[in-house]
Write a protein that holds these residues in place. Structure first.
Motif, mmCIF file in Angstrom:
data_model
loop_
_atom_site.group_PDB
_atom_site.id
_atom_site.type_symbol
_atom_site.label_atom_id
_atom_site.label_comp_id
_atom_site.label_asym_id
_atom_site.label_seq_id
_atom_site.Cartn_x
_atom_site.Cartn_y
_atom_site.Cartn_z
ATOM 1 N N ARG A 42 30.401 21.596 51.416
ATOM 2 C CA ARG A 42 30.295 23.060 51.384
ATOM 3 C C ARG A 42 31.482 23.659 52.132
ATOM 4 O O ARG A 42 31.472 23.752 53.360
ATOM 5 C CB ARG A 42 28.978 23.523 52.008
ATOM 6 N N PHE A 87 32.554 36.779 48.580
ATOM 7 C CA PHE A 87 31.722 35.609 48.882
ATOM 8 C C PHE A 87 30.464 35.604 48.014
ATOM 9 O O PHE A 87 30.095 34.569 47.430
ATOM 10 C CB PHE A 87 31.357 35.621 50.369
ATOM 11 N N LEU A 88 29.789 36.749 47.921
ATOM 12 C CA LEU A 88 28.571 36.836 47.124
ATOM 13 C C LEU A 88 28.867 36.591 45.647
ATOM 14 O O LEU A 88 28.062 35.975 44.933
ATOM 15 C CB LEU A 88 27.910 38.201 47.315
ATOM 16 N N ARG A 104 29.251 32.820 45.278
ATOM 17 C CA ARG A 104 27.948 32.157 45.365
ATOM 18 C C ARG A 104 27.153 32.348 44.074
ATOM 19 O O ARG A 104 26.501 31.420 43.591
ATOM 20 C CB ARG A 104 27.160 32.711 46.549
ATOM 21 N N HIS A 160 29.240 28.467 43.442
ATOM 22 C CA HIS A 160 30.061 27.801 44.463
ATOM 23 C C HIS A 160 29.287 27.716 45.776
ATOM 24 O O HIS A 160 28.884 28.737 46.336
ATOM 25 C CB HIS A 160 31.368 28.566 44.676
ATOM 26 N N HIS A 161 29.101 26.511 46.288
ATOM 27 C CA HIS A 161 28.315 26.310 47.507
ATOM 28 C C HIS A 161 29.226 26.352 48.734
ATOM 29 O O HIS A 161 29.445 25.353 49.419
ATOM 30 C CB HIS A 161 27.556 24.989 47.435
ATOM 31 N N ARG A 210 30.482 28.483 52.427
ATOM 32 C CA ARG A 210 29.909 29.192 53.565
ATOM 33 C C ARG A 210 30.979 30.115 54.167
ATOM 34 O O ARG A 210 32.167 29.968 53.882
ATOM 35 C CB ARG A 210 29.444 28.207 54.633
ATOM 36 N N LEU A 214 20.724 34.185 51.719
ATOM 37 C CA LEU A 214 22.038 33.604 52.025
ATOM 38 C C LEU A 214 22.440 33.785 53.488
ATOM 39 O O LEU A 214 23.564 33.431 53.850
ATOM 40 C CB LEU A 214 23.109 34.229 51.125
ATOM 41 N N GLU A 257 23.991 31.056 55.376
ATOM 42 C CA GLU A 257 25.297 30.635 54.888
ATOM 43 C C GLU A 257 26.416 31.555 55.378
ATOM 44 O O GLU A 257 27.592 31.268 55.151
ATOM 45 C CB GLU A 257 25.317 30.605 53.357
ATOM 46 N N GLU A 283 38.649 31.067 44.726
ATOM 47 C CA GLU A 283 38.182 30.070 43.763
ATOM 48 C C GLU A 283 39.313 29.137 43.339
ATOM 49 O O GLU A 283 39.131 27.911 43.260
ATOM 50 C CB GLU A 283 37.599 30.777 42.543
#
Length: 363
Positions: free
Chosen positions: A178, A200-201, A204, A208-209, A211, A232, A235, A315
């Protein structure tokens, strides 16, 4: 600026008698660099440039600064933000010669400076050298003071690269399955944390895992935390302000450093710290950050406030281990150019030049 002044003092301390004059809200312990600080007044938080600046507004500071500086009699007085009331401004006007002024700020709004330009030019008239930490700061100070950019010498902020390069990770944060994104900064709107949380959200939601750890404190903390759905919140770790010694350990635990600032940054010291830790960087494409970073070299630069572009850049990096390592290697080379042995030596040589010229003028 606070970190810059402290690190510069630490670099000079072995060879010079160094004192730092500043307002402080509490009694200092007299340990480490605290013993160098001469407290002159209490700071008052003032909103400036979409941030909060702690400045000493008690007029008695002017008298205290004049008396203390003249009693000490430094060979060189180095003033950071010479126009900031009242500690810096008092040293600029009443401090012993020779005086050097460093301008750190950058902003899109300089109406106050423009309106008071004739007065301001008189205040800074005794500065033997005017320094700007970046071309952005140089341009802003030049326009604000109404003087040519050629009247400023550019000397950048320095980074304690060894401290970040040698830090040990926090084992509770390390999870190879992660990836961990790292944000460091005061939690205020101009730092762009909201944009990062939205990116980030988005990632996710795409599966995509990863943090996120947020280092820093400020007025936007509660609102930004509320943007994270309950499912979340384990995370996204908000750790608040961390100690000088612990900060590099968060860098050592991360996979990518992210700084989505909206503007108002004259320099990219947080980017250099990320680079010094061996991290690829994703940052906003703003003038102060372009001072130390090039898109596609040490990382990726994206339009400020664009969560989609930020998510896409993250990404792309997270999907390409070879690219991340190549950008991290470029970042290490870049941070070495701003290491304190390099920058500090330039500042020290400037002090010698100014002092020699001053002595020559007196003879």
């Amino acid at each position: 600026m606070k970190a810059h002044v402290g690190n510069l003092a630490e670099f000079l301390l072995d060879r010079h008698d160094v004192r730092i004059y500043a307002p402080a809200s509490k009694r200092l312990r007299g340990e480490g660099l605290d013993k160098l600080v001469q407290v002159v007044g209490r700071p008052v938080p003032i909103r400036y440039n979409d941030s909060v600046a702690p400045v000493g507004l008690n007029p008695r500071i002017i008298y205290r600064m004049k008396r203390q500086l003249n009693d000490w009699g430094p060979h060189v007085t180095h003033i950071h933000e010479p126009l900031a009331p009242w500690v810096s401004m008092a040293a600029t006007v009443a401090g012993p010669m020779p005086k050097i002024g460093t301008f750190h700020a950058w902003s899109t709004g300089d109406r106050v400076y423009r309106a008071t330009a004739p007065f301001i030019r008189k205040i800074v008239g005794d500065l033997k050298v005017r320094v700007a930490v970046s071309p952005s700061a140089q341009s802003f100070a030049s326009q604000a003071l109404g003087v040519p950019t050629g009247q400023f010498r550019i000397l950048p902020n320095g980074v304690d690269d060894t401290r970040f390069a040698e830090a040990e990770p926090l084992h509770d944060l390390v999870d190879e399955s992660r990836p961990l994104l790292l944000f460091v900064g005061r939690l205020e709107k101009r730092k762009g944390l909201e944009t990062l949380i939205k990116a980030f959200l988005r990632l996710r939601a795409q599966g995509h895992h990863l943090r996120l750890v947020v280092v820093g404190e400020g007025p936007e903390r509660e609102r930004c935390q509320s943007l994270v759905p309950p499912s979340l919140r384990t995370e996204v770790l908000f750790v608040g302000a961390v100690s000088h010694n612990d900060l590099p350990r968060y860098h050592a635990s991360a996979d990518v450093f992210v700084s989505p600032a909206m503007g108002g940054e004259s320099f990219g010291i947080v980017l250099l710290e990320g680079m010094a830790a061996g991290l690829p960087v994703v940052a906003s494409n703003i003038p102060g950050y372009r001072t130390v970073m090039t898109d596609g070299v040490q990382g990726r630069m994206v339009p400020p406030g664009n969560a989609v572009a930020l998510a896409d850049a993250l990404e792309a990096l997270l999907a390409n281990d070879k690219l991340r390592k190549a950008m991290a290697a470029e970042g290490l080379r870049t941070s070495a150019e701003y290491a304190w042995p390099v920058v500090g030596a330039e500042v020290e040589e400037m002090y010698r030049e100014v002092h020699r010229a001053h002595v020559s003028d007196l003879q």
